[in-house]
Design a protein around this motif. Sequence first.
Motif, mmCIF file in Angstrom:
data_model
loop_
_atom_site.group_PDB
_atom_site.id
_atom_site.type_symbol
_atom_site.label_atom_id
_atom_site.label_comp_id
_atom_site.label_asym_id
_atom_site.label_seq_id
_atom_site.Cartn_x
_atom_site.Cartn_y
_atom_site.Cartn_z
ATOM 1 N N VAL A 164 56.026 111.613 23.785
ATOM 2 C CA VAL A 164 56.938 112.498 23.058
ATOM 3 C C VAL A 164 56.671 112.350 21.569
ATOM 4 C CG1 VAL A 164 59.348 113.082 22.593
ATOM 5 C CG2 VAL A 164 58.685 112.221 24.860
ATOM 6 N N ALA A 165 56.476 113.465 20.872
ATOM 7 C CA ALA A 165 56.226 113.437 19.424
ATOM 8 C C ALA A 165 57.368 114.150 18.704
ATOM 9 C CB ALA A 165 54.895 114.110 19.086
ATOM 10 N N LEU A 166 58.137 113.388 17.931
ATOM 11 C CA LEU A 166 59.256 113.955 17.174
ATOM 12 C C LEU A 166 58.910 113.941 15.690
ATOM 13 C CD1 LEU A 166 62.289 112.257 18.961
ATOM 14 C CD2 LEU A 166 61.170 114.444 19.490
ATOM 15 N N LEU A 182 47.120 118.952 23.452
ATOM 16 C CA LEU A 182 46.988 117.866 24.423
ATOM 17 C C LEU A 182 48.167 117.818 25.402
ATOM 18 C CD1 LEU A 182 45.796 114.971 22.060
ATOM 19 C CD2 LEU A 182 44.397 116.290 23.670
ATOM 20 N N GLY A 183 49.089 118.772 25.251
ATOM 21 C CA GLY A 183 50.263 118.783 26.116
ATOM 22 C C GLY A 183 51.400 117.940 25.607
ATOM 23 N N ALA A 184 51.381 117.639 24.299
ATOM 24 C CA ALA A 184 52.450 116.850 23.686
ATOM 25 C C ALA A 184 53.010 117.626 22.497
ATOM 26 C CB ALA A 184 51.930 115.485 23.239
ATOM 27 N N PRO A 185 53.868 118.621 22.744
ATOM 28 C CA PRO A 185 54.408 119.412 21.637
ATOM 29 C C PRO A 185 55.187 118.549 20.660
ATOM 30 C CG PRO A 185 55.663 119.790 23.645
ATOM 31 C CD PRO A 185 54.455 118.996 24.042
ATOM 32 N N ALA A 186 54.980 118.798 19.364
ATOM 33 C CA ALA A 186 55.688 118.041 18.326
ATOM 34 C C ALA A 186 56.809 118.909 17.771
ATOM 35 C CB ALA A 186 54.715 117.636 17.215
ATOM 36 N N PHE A 187 58.016 118.356 17.703
ATOM 37 C CA PHE A 187 59.155 119.143 17.239
ATOM 38 C C PHE A 187 60.196 118.226 16.622
ATOM 39 C CE2 PHE A 187 59.701 117.908 21.607
ATOM 40 C CZ PHE A 187 61.013 117.511 21.725
ATOM 41 N N ALA A 188 61.018 118.797 15.744
ATOM 42 C CA ALA A 188 62.118 118.043 15.153
ATOM 43 C C ALA A 188 63.269 117.982 16.152
ATOM 44 C CB ALA A 188 62.575 118.700 13.859
ATOM 45 N N CYS A 189 63.996 116.879 16.122
ATOM 46 C CA CYS A 189 65.050 116.647 17.116
ATOM 47 C C CYS A 189 66.303 116.148 16.419
ATOM 48 C CB CYS A 189 64.554 115.619 18.136
ATOM 49 S SG CYS A 189 65.755 115.159 19.397
ATOM 50 N N THR A 190 67.431 116.746 16.740
ATOM 51 C CA THR A 190 68.696 116.247 16.205
ATOM 52 C C THR A 190 69.169 115.066 17.053
ATOM 53 O OG1 THR A 190 70.030 117.693 17.594
ATOM 54 C CG2 THR A 190 69.338 118.565 15.446
ATOM 55 N N PRO A 191 69.989 114.195 16.502
ATOM 56 C CA PRO A 191 70.507 113.073 17.301
ATOM 57 C C PRO A 191 71.237 113.519 18.556
ATOM 58 C CG PRO A 191 70.892 112.691 14.973
ATOM 59 C CD PRO A 191 70.386 114.099 15.089
ATOM 60 N N ASP A 219 63.785 126.225 20.027
ATOM 61 C CA ASP A 219 63.077 127.478 19.784
ATOM 62 C C ASP A 219 62.408 127.522 18.432
ATOM 63 O OD1 ASP A 219 63.855 128.361 22.240
ATOM 64 O OD2 ASP A 219 65.639 129.414 21.493
ATOM 65 N N ALA A 220 63.048 126.853 17.420
ATOM 66 C CA ALA A 220 62.533 126.928 16.050
ATOM 67 C C ALA A 220 61.404 125.945 15.786
ATOM 68 C CB ALA A 220 63.661 126.674 15.048
ATOM 69 N N ALA A 221 61.020 125.154 16.771
ATOM 70 C CA ALA A 221 59.984 124.144 16.562
ATOM 71 C C ALA A 221 58.648 124.775 16.309
ATOM 72 C CB ALA A 221 59.895 123.233 17.770
#
Length: 412
Positions: free
Chosen positions: A357-359, A381-390, A410-412
């Motif tokens: 998981v890439a945050l 590589l199948g590891a989407p990077a996205f921002a994550c809220t707590p 959706d906004a990632a």
Amino acid sequence: MRVQDPAQDRHEVRGQDPAQDRHEVEGQDPAQERLRRWRLVLGGEEGADGTRCVLSGRDAAMDAALTALYGGGGAGAGRASRERSAGLGASAPSVARWLGDIRTYFPSSVVQVMQRDAIDRLGLSTLLLEPEMLEAVEADVHLVGTLLSLNKAMPETTKETARAVVRKVVEDLEKRLATRTRSALAGALDRSARVNRPRHHDIDWNRTIAANLKNYLPEYRTVVPERLIGYARASRSVKKEVILCIDQSGSMAASVVYASVFGAVLASMRSLDTRLVVFDTSVVDLTDQLDDPVDVLFGTQLGGGTDINRALAYCQSQITRPSETVVVLISDLYEGGIRDEMLKRVAAMKASGVQFVALLALSDEGAPAYDRQHAAALAALGAPAFACTPDLFPEVMAAALQKRPLPVPDAA
């Protein structure tokens, strides 16, 4: 990124004050109320930009507090603002009084914004090294990040006060996040282990029906299940391993705070074996301090370079059960190490069965600045990077533990 125009900054703070938005009372002239509000937004003297509105009492005190911070002549400021200068200077007593004033006149959320602006605009970070100043501030995640960045320069007389401030924020975060996290992950762990001879109340009916559709009897309009699929009963044994790998560069301060809290929560779950690793150009394993997230935070060193490849190499060396391991990289992906090697390590971990998981951030803020090229390479590589809220993090971890698609915003 904050707008540097003091008038605009005043408008942002002013617009967030629900108490003032309710100021208008029955019988008050709406036109005069609008002028009053514009006068507070614009600052300046009594005739600010033609409002000719005279402030008194509480309004005058609010205006003075705003002027002390936003009255300096920034780019694009009006003439009245350019003639005045910020009124806090570097005087600890005046800052302490100002901190008390803004807590009197504004709600907590606005106080936190103004404190951050004071640190950014007026360079007041060094004043936070004084215990009496720390006792006057409104503690939040961003203040904790600032204190951690000052940790090495902090005198011993201040460190205990700083720890008390950090502990208050951490305890508030744990109260907010712990119950939901434990609930979501406990359910995910119980359902990640399937059995073929479940008790009746442990049957997973959706999966059982899907697996037995070939046994549908049209004349009876029913499915005759040959094989039952169910959930394993809860066990105290370790089912999954989690490695939190956290970038401690200066821009990741809020993410470090939240990740440390989550790390402590995960470590408290017996069915998880949790490891917490922080890195810049070096790598530090803080797993043995996970019982106290405050110790974890003061074990970090915000700032410096970034070597993601080295950090992932260490994490890779700690993996003993790849198919039962989740690695969470929390980083803006600005790599100072060997890019190709970093990507090869991610690919190797995924090929071995690791859930990766890439945050880009773990914070309440919106999408952060990040290296888009590296994010795209990870996605390939199948590891989407996205921002994550707590608030989303428990759901992300539950999906990773169950090997389901991650709930990428959706906004990632």
